[in-house]
Write an enzyme that holds these catalytic residues in place. Structure first.
Site, PDB file in Angstrom:
ATOM      1  N   ASP A 135       1.960  -6.022  14.586  1.00 38.41           N
ATOM      2  CA  ASP A 135       3.097  -4.929  13.712  1.00 38.41           C
ATOM      3  C   ASP A 135       3.947  -4.370  14.429  1.00 38.41           C
ATOM      4  O   ASP A 135       5.132  -4.160  13.813  1.00 38.41           O
ATOM      5  CB  ASP A 135       1.872  -3.845  12.911  1.00 38.41           C
ATOM      6  CG  ASP A 135       1.129  -4.060  11.684  1.00 38.41           C
ATOM      7  OD1 ASP A 135       1.474  -5.364  11.056  1.00 38.41           O
ATOM      8  OD2 ASP A 135       0.174  -3.484  11.486  1.00 38.41           O
TER       9      ASP A 135
ATOM     10  N   HIS B 278      -1.377  -0.799  15.457  1.00 34.95           N
ATOM     11  CA  HIS B 278      -1.403  -0.024  14.291  1.00 34.95           C
ATOM     12  C   HIS B 278      -2.884   0.467  14.047  1.00 34.95           C
ATOM     13  O   HIS B 278      -2.904   1.554  13.658  1.00 34.95           O
ATOM     14  CB  HIS B 278      -0.779  -0.730  12.833  1.00 34.95           C
ATOM     15  CG  HIS B 278      -0.737  -0.198  11.779  1.00 34.95           C
ATOM     16  ND1 HIS B 278      -1.160  -0.982  10.658  1.00 34.95           N
ATOM     17  CD2 HIS B 278      -0.789   1.166  11.419  1.00 34.95           C
ATOM     18  CE1 HIS B 278      -1.280   0.000   9.590  1.00 34.95           C
ATOM     19  NE2 HIS B 278      -0.995   1.076  10.017  1.00 34.95           N
TER      20      HIS B 278
ATOM     21  N   GLU C 204      -5.863  -6.285  10.441  1.00 35.61           N
ATOM     22  CA  GLU C 204      -5.754  -5.863   8.813  1.00 35.61           C
ATOM     23  C   GLU C 204      -5.357  -7.078   8.071  1.00 35.61           C
ATOM     24  O   GLU C 204      -5.000  -8.079   8.760  1.00 35.61           O
ATOM     25  CB  GLU C 204      -4.339  -4.952   9.042  1.00 35.61           C
ATOM     26  CG  GLU C 204      -4.221  -4.199   7.501  1.00 35.61           C
ATOM     27  CD  GLU C 204      -3.480  -3.324   7.697  1.00 35.61           C
ATOM     28  OE1 GLU C 204      -2.616  -2.752   8.580  1.00 35.61           O
ATOM     29  OE2 GLU C 204      -2.929  -2.377   6.483  1.00 35.61           O
TER      30      GLU C 204
ATOM     31  N   HIS D 117      -4.659  -8.497  15.322  1.00 35.79           N
ATOM     32  CA  HIS D 117      -4.842  -7.450  14.546  1.00 35.79           C
ATOM     33  C   HIS D 117      -5.673  -7.748  13.183  1.00 35.79           C
ATOM     34  O   HIS D 117      -5.355  -8.838  12.667  1.00 35.79           O
ATOM     35  CB  HIS D 117      -3.464  -6.961  13.983  1.00 35.79           C
ATOM     36  CG  HIS D 117      -3.188  -5.792  13.352  1.00 35.79           C
ATOM     37  ND1 HIS D 117      -4.335  -4.798  12.963  1.00 35.79           N
ATOM     38  CD2 HIS D 117      -2.442  -5.325  12.434  1.00 35.79           C
ATOM     39  CE1 HIS D 117      -4.115  -3.817  12.342  1.00 35.79           C
ATOM     40  NE2 HIS D 117      -2.909  -4.145  11.745  1.00 35.79           N
TER      41      HIS D 117
ATOM     42  N   TYR E 129      10.247   0.636   8.436  1.00 37.71           N
ATOM     43  CA  TYR E 129       8.700   0.121   8.882  1.00 37.71           C
ATOM     44  C   TYR E 129       8.200   1.140   9.632  1.00 37.71           C
ATOM     45  O   TYR E 129       7.160   1.607   9.765  1.00 37.71           O
ATOM     46  CB  TYR E 129       8.867  -1.233   9.529  1.00 37.71           C
ATOM     47  CG  TYR E 129       7.623  -1.894   9.843  1.00 37.71           C
ATOM     48  CD1 TYR E 129       7.045  -2.790   8.744  1.00 37.71           C
ATOM     49  CD2 TYR E 129       6.811  -1.538  11.033  1.00 37.71           C
ATOM     50  CE1 TYR E 129       5.702  -3.081   8.854  1.00 37.71           C
ATOM     51  CE2 TYR E 129       5.513  -1.987  11.091  1.00 37.71           C
ATOM     52  CZ  TYR E 129       4.981  -2.847  10.122  1.00 37.71           C
ATOM     53  OH  TYR E 129       3.854  -3.399  10.434  1.00 37.71           O
TER      54      TYR E 129
ATOM     55  N   HIS F 221       1.025  -1.307  -0.148  1.00 31.78           N
ATOM     56  CA  HIS F 221      -0.198   0.173   0.083  1.00 31.78           C
ATOM     57  C   HIS F 221       0.844   1.355   0.226  1.00 31.78           C
ATOM     58  O   HIS F 221       0.806   2.194   0.836  1.00 31.78           O
ATOM     59  CB  HIS F 221      -1.178   0.136   1.152  1.00 31.78           C
ATOM     60  CG  HIS F 221      -0.794  -0.514   2.597  1.00 31.78           C
ATOM     61  ND1 HIS F 221       0.263   0.281   3.282  1.00 31.78           N
ATOM     62  CD2 HIS F 221      -1.312  -1.077   3.468  1.00 31.78           C
ATOM     63  CE1 HIS F 221       0.352   0.113   4.229  1.00 31.78           C
ATOM     64  NE2 HIS F 221      -0.545  -1.063   4.563  1.00 31.78           N
TER      65      HIS F 221
ATOM     66  N   ASP G  13      -3.458  -8.321   6.226  1.00 32.65           N
ATOM     67  CA  ASP G  13      -2.088  -9.206   5.922  1.00 32.65           C
ATOM     68  C   ASP G  13      -2.174  -9.947   7.257  1.00 32.65           C
ATOM     69  O   ASP G  13      -1.206 -11.177   6.924  1.00 32.65           O
ATOM     70  CB  ASP G  13      -0.995  -8.361   5.796  1.00 32.65           C
ATOM     71  CG  ASP G  13      -0.904  -7.053   6.865  1.00 32.65           C
ATOM     72  OD1 ASP G  13      -2.175  -6.895   7.339  1.00 32.65           O
ATOM     73  OD2 ASP G  13       0.109  -6.478   7.057  1.00 32.65           O
TER      74      ASP G  13
ATOM     75  N   HIS H 202       5.483  -9.254  11.303  1.00 33.42           N
ATOM     76  CA  HIS H 202       6.411  -9.143  10.123  1.00 33.42           C
ATOM     77  C   HIS H 202       7.910  -9.208  10.513  1.00 33.42           C
ATOM     78  O   HIS H 202       8.341  -8.608  11.320  1.00 33.42           O
ATOM     79  CB  HIS H 202       6.429  -7.940   9.408  1.00 33.42           C
ATOM     80  CG  HIS H 202       5.033  -7.679   8.969  1.00 33.42           C
ATOM     81  ND1 HIS H 202       4.328  -8.067   7.786  1.00 33.42           N
ATOM     82  CD2 HIS H 202       3.936  -6.646   9.364  1.00 33.42           C
ATOM     83  CE1 HIS H 202       2.986  -7.658   7.638  1.00 33.42           C
ATOM     84  NE2 HIS H 202       2.715  -6.896   8.551  1.00 33.42           N
TER      85      HIS H 202
END
Ligand code: FEO
Length: 406
Positions: free
Chosen positions: A167, A148, A84, A82, A195, A28, A86, A228
């Site tokens: 994250d 996040h 999101e 989380h 990041y 993104h 991903d 990540h």
């Protein structure tokens, strides 16, 4: 799949079962030059628990890794730290295939998951500080709102002293090595900084609250396992990444000034070069970034630990050039702070670009020290001397700003 992908043992009862995305380059708007990983963790306690899932397209890889140690249908609980996509993209399929007893998330997580997916089960909402008994171990949830997303939380596994942080403390870095101490420190430093700058910089107040909360919880942490990139497992690495977050959230200025520009026929580039020389003469480190060769996410990474920001554009069609509109839109959303700033650019007859850039800097509340520096068409030697002096002035103001931030 099952012969290719195996779970990676962290402890006898904890496995990494995530996915490696070697190829992704555009996350993104963020240039992920080294790919990324979507980390999921399997805890083989009496109640078998999966912490987070992966991007939908990586679901088969996650299931293959899980199946290398346990029948996925034996998973009792799924924790969504989380929402999101991903980390939640594979959740609908996971619920369908596993049919877990319960899926846990924060109140905001349950809401967000419901707004993303038509889930075949209810989400069990966990409260801040709530502890879940897994039989041979237990986990405690701590909300970390806006670190996040509003739904974000971290999960602490008591017996193994692992903090699963979604994250937070992560980075986009693909690799088969699971631990930070197996990577080159320069790469870790750059990717962790990048990041933070591109994902979390605008959330500094929330990062501070997360750090304060973790300090107050006084947890014994043997590992930080983000969603990540690699896991932090040495006391030195854990202390360093927490210290880095504290430093980045403060965004204290340094003696570096970033000059971001785009040129049309080379005049604004000549101005940038002269400004850069002036910055150096004035005693700061100059970092020139032409938008014809730099990516917006690398620009933001450089801005995170700068003390000054100078932006320039030729005027084209009564406005700044498209590449500058791109980087200012992106960087503005990440709300850089504590910067001495200035704008410049070449123009033909109307000259709006540098004025619009100046307005952008002022809108961010940065310390704009002078009017925009504008040159009609091609800079002559006097113009270039003025540009050089402009750089010296920005350098002096930047160094002066450091005194007030010590
Ligand atoms: Fe890696 Fe906010 O998701």
């Amino acid at each position: 799949m099952k012969d290719t992908f195996k779970a990676v043992k962290i402890f006898d009862d904890v496995y990494w079962v995530g996915a490696i995305d070697w190829d992704i380059r555009h996350f993104h708007g963020y240039l992920t030059s080294r790919g990324t990983t979507y980390n999921a963790f399997l805890i083989l306690t009496d109640k078998v628990t999966l912490i987070d899932t992966v991007k939908a397209s990586a679901s088969d890889e996650m299931f293959a890794r899980i199946a290398s140690v346990i029948d996925p249908e034996k998973i009792d609980y799924i924790v969504s730290n989380h929402a999101e996509m991903d980390h939640s993209g594979a959740l609908p399929e996971a619920i369908k295939r596993i049919q877990p007893e319960k899926v846990f998330a924060t109140k905001m997580g349950a809401k967000a998951l419901g707004q993303h997916f038509d889930l075949p089960c209810d989400i069990t909402i966990v409260g801040d500080g709530e502890t879940l008994d897994l039989g041979s171990d237990k986990i405690t949830f701590a909300e970390t709102k806006m670190c996040h997303w509003p739904d974000s939380m971290v999960t602490y596994q008591h017996g193994r002293q692992i903090l699963y942080t979604q994250d937070a403390f992560g980075m986009h870095l693909a690799g088969l090595e699971r631990y930070a101490d197996e990577y080159d420190q320069t790469i870790l430093d750059y990717e962790a900084t990048k990041y933070y700058a591109n994902i979390l910089m605008h959330l500094a107040g929330f990062i501070d609250k997360t750090l304060e909360k973790l300090t107050a919880l006084n947890l014994d942490i043997s590992m930080i396992a983000p969603d990540h990139g690699p896991i932090w497992r040495t006391p030195e690495d854990i202390a360093k990444i927490i210290g880095d977050y504290s430093r980045w959230s403060a965004q204290k200025p340094t003696d570096k000034v970033v000059v971001v520009y785009d040129s049309m026929w080379g005049s604004t580039a000549k101005m940038a070069r002269a400004i850069g020389e002036g910055l150096s003469e004035g005693g700061v480190k100059a970092k020139l970034m032409s938008m014809s060769s730099c990516h917006r996410s690398d620009v933001v990474t450089e801005i995170l630990d700068a003390g000054g920001l100078v932006v320039g554009s030729a005027t084209m069609n009564n406005n700044m050039q498209p590449a500058m509109a791109d980087v200012t839109t992106y960087a503005g959303g990440l709300k850089p702070r504590n910067l001495v700033a200035g704008a410049f650019g070449s123009y033909g007859w109307s000259g709006e670009a540098s004025k619009n850039l100046q307005a952008w800097l002022e809108g961010l509340g940065l310390n704009v020290i002078t009017d925009p520096l504008r040159v009609n068409y091609v800079p002559n030697s006097d113009d270039l001397a003025t540009c050089r002096q402009f750089g010296i002035d920005i350098a002096k103001a930047t160094l002066a700003s450091l005194q007030g931030n010590e």
